[in-house]
Design a protein around this motif. Structure first.
Motif, PDB file in Angstrom:
ATOM      1  N   GLY A 145       0.791  -1.227   0.000  1.00 45.08           N
ATOM      2  CA  GLY A 145       0.000   0.000   0.000  1.00 45.08           C
ATOM      3  C   GLY A 145       0.819   1.270   0.000  1.00 45.08           C
ATOM      4  O   GLY A 145       0.278   2.348  -0.258  1.00 45.08           O
ATOM      5  N   THR A 146       2.119   1.179   0.286  1.00 48.22           N
ATOM      6  CA  THR A 146       2.977   2.369   0.297  1.00 48.22           C
ATOM      7  C   THR A 146       3.648   2.606  -1.054  1.00 48.22           C
ATOM      8  O   THR A 146       4.352   3.600  -1.221  1.00 48.22           O
ATOM      9  N   LEU A 147       3.434   1.710  -2.020  1.00 48.99           N
ATOM     10  CA  LEU A 147       4.119   1.805  -3.303  1.00 48.99           C
ATOM     11  C   LEU A 147       3.391   2.760  -4.246  1.00 48.99           C
ATOM     12  O   LEU A 147       2.201   3.043  -4.095  1.00 48.99           O
ATOM     13  N   SER A 148       4.115   3.224  -5.247  1.00 54.73           N
ATOM     14  CA  SER A 148       3.506   4.044  -6.290  1.00 54.73           C
ATOM     15  C   SER A 148       2.588   3.175  -7.146  1.00 54.73           C
ATOM     16  O   SER A 148       2.625   1.933  -7.074  1.00 54.73           O
ATOM     17  N   GLY A 149       1.786   3.831  -7.986  1.00 56.72           N
ATOM     18  CA  GLY A 149       0.882   3.077  -8.856  1.00 56.72           C
ATOM     19  C   GLY A 149       1.621   2.129  -9.771  1.00 56.72           C
ATOM     20  O   GLY A 149       1.210   0.979  -9.969  1.00 56.72           O
ATOM     21  N   GLY A 150       2.731   2.588 -10.347  1.00 57.99           N
ATOM     22  CA  GLY A 150       3.506   1.733 -11.236  1.00 57.99           C
ATOM     23  C   GLY A 150       4.106   0.555 -10.512  1.00 57.99           C
ATOM     24  O   GLY A 150       4.132  -0.571 -11.033  1.00 57.99           O
ATOM     25  N   GLN A 151       4.577   0.781  -9.296  1.00 61.64           N
ATOM     26  CA  GLN A 151       5.149  -0.311  -8.510  1.00 61.64           C
ATOM     27  C   GLN A 151       4.086  -1.332  -8.122  1.00 61.64           C
ATOM     28  O   GLN A 151       4.312  -2.548  -8.191  1.00 61.64           O
ATOM     29  N   GLN A 152       2.908  -0.853  -7.740  1.00 61.03           N
ATOM     30  CA  GLN A 152       1.825  -1.769  -7.399  1.00 61.03           C
ATOM     31  C   GLN A 152       1.399  -2.597  -8.613  1.00 61.03           C
ATOM     32  O   GLN A 152       1.123  -3.797  -8.494  1.00 61.03           O
ATOM     33  N   GLN A 153       1.359  -1.954  -9.764  1.00 62.66           N
ATOM     34  CA  GLN A 153       0.977  -2.693 -10.966  1.00 62.66           C
ATOM     35  C   GLN A 153       2.026  -3.749 -11.300  1.00 62.66           C
ATOM     36  O   GLN A 153       1.697  -4.857 -11.738  1.00 62.66           O
ATOM     37  N   MET A 154       3.290  -3.429 -11.063  1.00 60.66           N
ATOM     38  CA  MET A 154       4.361  -4.382 -11.288  1.00 60.66           C
ATOM     39  C   MET A 154       4.190  -5.596 -10.374  1.00 60.66           C
ATOM     40  O   MET A 154       4.358  -6.747 -10.799  1.00 60.66           O
ATOM     41  N   ALA A 178       2.250   7.060 -15.911  1.00 58.86           N
ATOM     42  CA  ALA A 178       2.827   7.866 -16.987  1.00 58.86           C
ATOM     43  C   ALA A 178       3.210   6.935 -18.128  1.00 58.86           C
ATOM     44  O   ALA A 178       3.539   5.766 -17.903  1.00 58.86           O
ATOM     45  N   PRO A 179       3.202   7.438 -19.378  1.00 59.93           N
ATOM     46  CA  PRO A 179       3.557   6.578 -20.522  1.00 59.93           C
ATOM     47  C   PRO A 179       4.903   5.886 -20.356  1.00 59.93           C
ATOM     48  O   PRO A 179       5.042   4.703 -20.685  1.00 59.93           O
ATOM     49  N   LYS A 180       5.910   6.598 -19.825  1.00 60.13           N
ATOM     50  CA  LYS A 180       7.234   5.982 -19.653  1.00 60.13           C
ATOM     51  C   LYS A 180       7.174   4.840 -18.635  1.00 60.13           C
ATOM     52  O   LYS A 180       7.797   3.786 -18.817  1.00 60.13           O
ATOM     53  N   THR A 181       6.404   5.020 -17.563  1.00 59.49           N
ATOM     54  CA  THR A 181       6.266   3.976 -16.553  1.00 59.49           C
ATOM     55  C   THR A 181       5.583   2.752 -17.140  1.00 59.49           C
ATOM     56  O   THR A 181       5.985   1.608 -16.882  1.00 59.49           O
ATOM     57  N   PHE A 182       4.559   2.982 -17.943  1.00 56.64           N
ATOM     58  CA  PHE A 182       3.855   1.878 -18.592  1.00 56.64           C
ATOM     59  C   PHE A 182       4.789   1.138 -19.545  1.00 56.64           C
ATOM     60  O   PHE A 182       4.804  -0.100 -19.601  1.00 56.64           O
TER      61      PHE A 182
END
Length: 244
Positions: A145-154, A178-182
């Motif tokens: 729950g403390t992770l960023s959206g990109g980290q959680q999706q990973m 963000a597009p780069k994160t995706f």
């Protein structure tokens, strides 16, 4: 029978014929036909409310169709989540599919326990996933729950990969990214798919980044497929927007 089957090619990994479904008397899908070729990435795009997420839920057995049929590797099937998991199908739903109060390591351990894998095999599967998504090591002991959206999706996709799926259903993995994160998330997944021959159905709104990792694209509108082709066919985004 399709031309591909007549020529002796492998049947689609998943296919739907005349599929209909809805909620509370409201029709969402109507006479939907779609094939997901084995060993390819198919990107499914469409406006909000087109029925994309409903289709994903139907394919994994989380919602029942009102008409039509679903076929897994050429055989008719009435999907149930436990059955689809045993058949090598993994589903990453829209949103962050993690347990926020648990550490990333514990999220993985729970998935391994659910799959009834012993410690040795669990460690092997975990290492395989961390080789594909090595950034997970950076936040391995942090609460999800403390992770960023990109980290959680990973983490969410990593948990799905623990089952070594032959078919992966990804519903809007770019939401909030963000597009780069995706791109950083999907590039290693695409590389794994090409090495392993995994089949992926990718539902996305971020068409530019999604098309870059897809073999084919289908456009959905009002519960039906209105276009099927390759990403290059829709390189002119104006043409795509006209379909919506």
């Amino acid at each position: 029978m399709s031309a591909s089957l007549q020529q002796g090619a492998a049947p689609p990994a998943l296919a739907v014929r005349g599929l209909g479904a809805g909620y509370g008397g409201r029709e969402v899908l109507s006479g939907l036909d779609l094939e997901l070729p084995q060993g390819e990435v198919l990107c499914l795009v469409g406006h909000n409310g087109a029925g994309k997420s409903t289709l994903m839920r139907l394919l994994f057995g989380l919602h029942a169709p009102s008409s039509g049929s679903i076929h897994l590797r050429g055989q008719p099937i009435t999907p149930r989540p436990d059955q689809m998991a045993r058949e090598g199908v993994a589903f990453v739903p829209e949103g962050r599919g993690v347990f926020p109060g648990l550490a990333v390591r514990e999220n993985f351990e729970l998935a391994l326990w659910s799959a009834r894998l012993d410690a040795t095999e669990g460690a092997r599967r975990t290492e395989e996933v961390l080789e594909v998504l090595p950034r997970i090591r950076e936040f391995w002991t942090r609460r999800a729950g403390t992770l960023s959206g990109g980290q959680q999706q990973m983490v969410s996709i990593g948990r799905a990969l623990l089952s070594r799926p032959s078919i992966l259903l990804l519903d809007e993995p770019s939401i909030g990214l963000a597009p780069k994160t995706f791109q950083d998330l999907m590039t290693p997944i695409r590389a794994l798919q090409q090495r392993s021959g995994m089949t992926i159905l990718l539902v996305e709104q971020n068409v530019g980044e999604a098309f870059a990792v897809s073999d084919h694209v289908a456009v959905m509108k009002s519960g039906r497929i209105i276009f099927r082709g390759v990403p290059a066919d829709l390189s002119d985004h104006a043409k795509l927007m006209e379909m919506f």
